[in-house]
Design a protein around this motif. Structure first.
Motif, short mmCIF file in Angstrom:
data_model
loop_
_atom_site.label_atom_id
_atom_site.label_comp_id
_atom_site.label_asym_id
_atom_site.label_seq_id
_atom_site.Cartn_x
_atom_site.Cartn_y
_atom_site.Cartn_z
N ASP A 63 111.03 76.80 60.70
CA ASP A 63 110.36 76.14 61.82
C ASP A 63 109.74 77.18 62.77
O ASP A 63 110.40 78.12 63.18
CB ASP A 63 111.37 75.28 62.58
CG ASP A 63 110.84 74.80 63.91
OD1 ASP A 63 109.78 74.16 63.90
OD2 ASP A 63 111.45 75.09 64.95
N THR B 152 107.92 76.09 65.64
CA THR B 152 107.50 75.35 66.83
C THR B 152 107.87 76.11 68.10
O THR B 152 108.97 76.62 68.22
CB THR B 152 108.23 74.00 66.85
OG1 THR B 152 108.04 73.34 65.60
CG2 THR B 152 107.72 73.12 67.97
N ARG C 201 105.22 67.69 72.82
CA ARG C 201 105.01 66.86 71.63
C ARG C 201 106.35 66.71 70.90
O ARG C 201 107.13 67.65 70.85
CB ARG C 201 104.00 67.54 70.72
CG ARG C 201 103.08 66.59 69.98
CD ARG C 201 101.94 67.34 69.31
NE ARG C 201 100.79 67.53 70.18
CZ ARG C 201 99.88 68.50 70.02
NH1 ARG C 201 99.99 69.37 69.03
NH2 ARG C 201 98.86 68.61 70.85
N HIS C 202 106.57 65.55 70.33
CA HIS C 202 107.80 65.34 69.57
C HIS C 202 107.69 66.04 68.22
O HIS C 202 106.68 65.91 67.55
CB HIS C 202 108.03 63.85 69.33
CG HIS C 202 108.38 63.10 70.58
ND1 HIS C 202 107.44 62.79 71.54
CD2 HIS C 202 109.55 62.61 71.04
CE1 HIS C 202 108.04 62.13 72.53
NE2 HIS C 202 109.31 62.00 72.25
N PRO C 203 108.75 66.74 67.81
CA PRO C 203 108.76 67.27 66.44
C PRO C 203 108.73 66.10 65.45
O PRO C 203 109.10 64.97 65.80
CB PRO C 203 110.10 68.01 66.34
CG PRO C 203 110.60 68.16 67.73
CD PRO C 203 109.99 67.06 68.54
N ASP C 204 108.29 66.40 64.23
CA ASP C 204 108.23 65.35 63.20
C ASP C 204 109.58 64.66 63.08
O ASP C 204 110.62 65.30 62.98
CB ASP C 204 107.87 65.98 61.84
CG ASP C 204 106.42 66.44 61.82
OD1 ASP C 204 105.65 66.02 62.70
OD2 ASP C 204 106.07 67.22 60.92
N GLY C 205 109.52 63.34 63.09
CA GLY C 205 110.74 62.57 62.84
C GLY C 205 111.57 62.27 64.06
O GLY C 205 112.51 61.47 63.99
N GLU D 70 108.18 70.20 71.51
CA GLU D 70 107.24 71.30 71.39
C GLU D 70 106.43 71.44 72.68
O GLU D 70 105.96 70.44 73.22
CB GLU D 70 106.29 71.04 70.22
CG GLU D 70 105.22 72.11 70.05
CD GLU D 70 104.20 71.77 68.97
OE1 GLU D 70 103.27 72.54 68.79
OE2 GLU D 70 104.33 70.71 68.32
#
Lengths: 397, 397
Positions: A286, A288, B242-246, B312
């Protein structure tokens, strides 16, 4: 499976275009070898996210004697290597020799700093203990709350981005061929490496293969399984601050601060940037940039150097250091295939963790020595690829 | 001085392509006028740095009764305007109707929130007081340390960037002509505006000129001196997380928090972003993102919603709100030139400070009313350009 695409030939093919792979490429080409360097992109490497501190000990943990010896070798070599590089590339690498001022925020932080200082002295390194006032005499913007500090005059820093760019220029000038692709496999013929396969399906033939793929080493088929299992990504986030127009530099030394048990460093650049780092996170691949890490870095930087609040937050970034179980790099030839550990002609230069910039010159020296039939420095012996055994191999998928 | 470059003609020329100028352009074109909009760039506007909160009171200070009345008019108008805009532009603007949850971190913060709540109720607005548990029932990731809160169910939010993009689409579809340049001067002929001069030296002729240049209003010659002196830039820095994936959304309401006396808001977007804002800084036209502001915003956001540390940090940005001495906008025609205050045919729509997104529909309504010989809403009367007197003019350079 036969390769599609064109086959290219070289004496040496290097997988990985960070500072390690590029330094090797430049030195190998200078030694008269035909070199092809393969990397999918410029800028994806840990090299570009680094702070460029050249500190032999503050990065080393107690008890890592073998690592300390390689780091000392690396520090001793860096100056001459950088001078030669600047000449070859025709551009500066931003070497700074002001030293590192380590500061401790509270008494507990100071106790830890005193222990580190004793360790550095036992390794024969300079260290000058300073009280809070003396620290602020060196760096006037430090908070008066700083408990005390130590000046490590021998610690240098280099502008990692200029350094990487200079290596690329020097490698190009020396005739290194660069292929923008990803190595997926080391190809073998009998017991010998015979080249690499690329993600696009093409092959590059070569007598010798050097894998300098950092934390992506594990993704390359043909690298011995114990090494593939041993190298893992360790995420590091850092910030680049910039002075507003007209503001004089807020620091001249690299400042390493321990703030209530957490470490932060601030590294000044000739062009007015200050690099603030760095987290160490076990998060797999990762990359990010997270709100929490940026907050923590800024909080700690502001704690010791409140004036940084006025600097521009010019960049936030995250990179992946190649970590290993013993925090040491993996440098040297893979043992022959008799015991199934790997093919002849395959060399590894990876796992440099937090010391990749510092170690790149001596790593290039060692690999080029192996490629040209010379003897590598004895300090490298403990870091041979063979040290990761069947136990580690058992952990691979 | 004669103009170089080509002269272009329009019924109305608008200086400024933020949400105010573009909303006016769209509505004026819909009303049958030939409209030319002039702006040097897309994205330089305060509109793109906003959070898009549509709150009639939490932005208003006590005692600003006239401003509250315009804001209430703006809130009442926003829904129908947005619906029409989405239809005209063929794209959503990201309107959210979940309401605002205002939370107070400590008892002092809570006392301030109670006073604000009483004021909102006196204005006839919904407000539901909630204890810490009830707040966390609405937003489960809130820290248990939150002292208490109030739900303002009538507060909406809009995705300011989608909204601005939709306005541009709608304006283009309605036939608005866009010129990428900067207006330097309102041209006059006798007592009447006759067009504008551009930075490149060209002129655009028009019967009516609307200046919607936000904090750059003061840079346009021909705007009455008292107004030029009155509009100043107020810097605002904000973050986009921003939200991480999932990861599911960490909040569903807009959260306004007061943390030990400082305000922070977190505004969720349909696409998974969370906007965190905003500083208010008197720094002239400086748009630097500073380490200190980013730190303070993150610190306050993490204090009330610790989970944001995992998000993020996708963007940091700074914009310039057009502030005025009384915090109110400047909307309407400039009085005729008999008293030297300005030319006929010149209208202003600037100084919207923190309420530009919210007020853009009703500002467009008011300006288009003036352009088409209709009556603007009486709520605008206190915000006429003539209210800044000779005293303010004396402050100009």
């Amino acid at each position: 499976m036969p390769a599609k695409g064109v086959a290219v030939a070289a004496d040496v093919v290097i997988a990985g275009g960070g500072v390690i792979g590029t330094a090797i490429a430049w030195r190998a080409a200078r030694a008269g070898l035909g070199v092809t360097l393969v990397d999918p992109e410029r800028g994806d490497a840990a090299s570009l996210v680094a702070a460029g501190m050249l500190a032999p000990v503050s990065e080393a943990l107690f008890g890592e004697g073998a690592l300390l010896r390689v780091n000392l070798l690396a520090v001793a070599r860096f100056g001459s290597f950088a001078a030669e590089l600047e000449q070859a590339a025709g551009r500066p690498v931003g070497l700074r020799r002001e030293g590192t001022l380590a500061v401790a925020y509270d008494p507990g932080d100071y106790a830890a700093l005193v222990r580190l200082t004793a360790f550095r002295r036992s390794a024969g390194l300079d260290a000058e203990e300073l009280d809070s006032r003396a620290c602020r005499k060196l760096e006037s913007f430090l908070t008066p709350d700083v408990h005390g500090g130590v000046l490590f005059a021998g610690d240098w820093s280099v502008d990692n981005r200029r350094y990487a760019a200079a290596l690329r220029s020097a490698a190009a000038a020396a005739g290194v061929r660069v292929v923008r692709d990803r190595v997926t496999e080391v190809l073998t013929s009998g017991d010998r490496a015979r080249g690499v396969r690329l993600a696009d399906g093409g092959d590059i033939g070569a007598d010798r293969v050097v894998v300098a793929a950092g934390c992506w080493t594990g993704a390359i088929a043909g690298v011995p399984a114990p090494v593939r299992a041993a190298v893992r990504p360790v995420k590091g986030q850092l910030l680049r601050l910039r002075h507003p127009d007209g503001m004089p530099p807020v620091i001249t030394h690299t400042i390493r601060a321990t703030v209530r048990g957490t470490d932060v460093y601030l590294v000044p650049r000739a062009d007015g940037e200050v690099v603030v780092g760095a987290t160490q996170e076990e998060r797999g691949p990762d990359r990010t940039v997270t709100a929490g890490a940026v907050h923590d870095l800024l909080r700690d930087a502001l704690s010791v150097l409140p004036v940084t609040s006025e600097l521009e937050l010019a960049e936030t970034c995250a990179g992946l250091r190649p970590g290993t179980p013993d925090n040491g790099p993996v440098v040297g030839p893979v043992a022959g295939a008799v015991d199934g550990s790997g093919p002849g002609g395959l060399l590894l230069a990876t796992g440099h963790y937090r010391n990749g910039i510092l170690m790149s010159p001596v790593t290039a020296d060692a690999i080029v020595a192996h490629l040209t039939g010379q003897q590598a420095a004895p300090e490298w012996e403990p870091f041979a690829p063979g040290r990761f055994g069947a136990e580690a191999a058992g952990e691979t998928r």
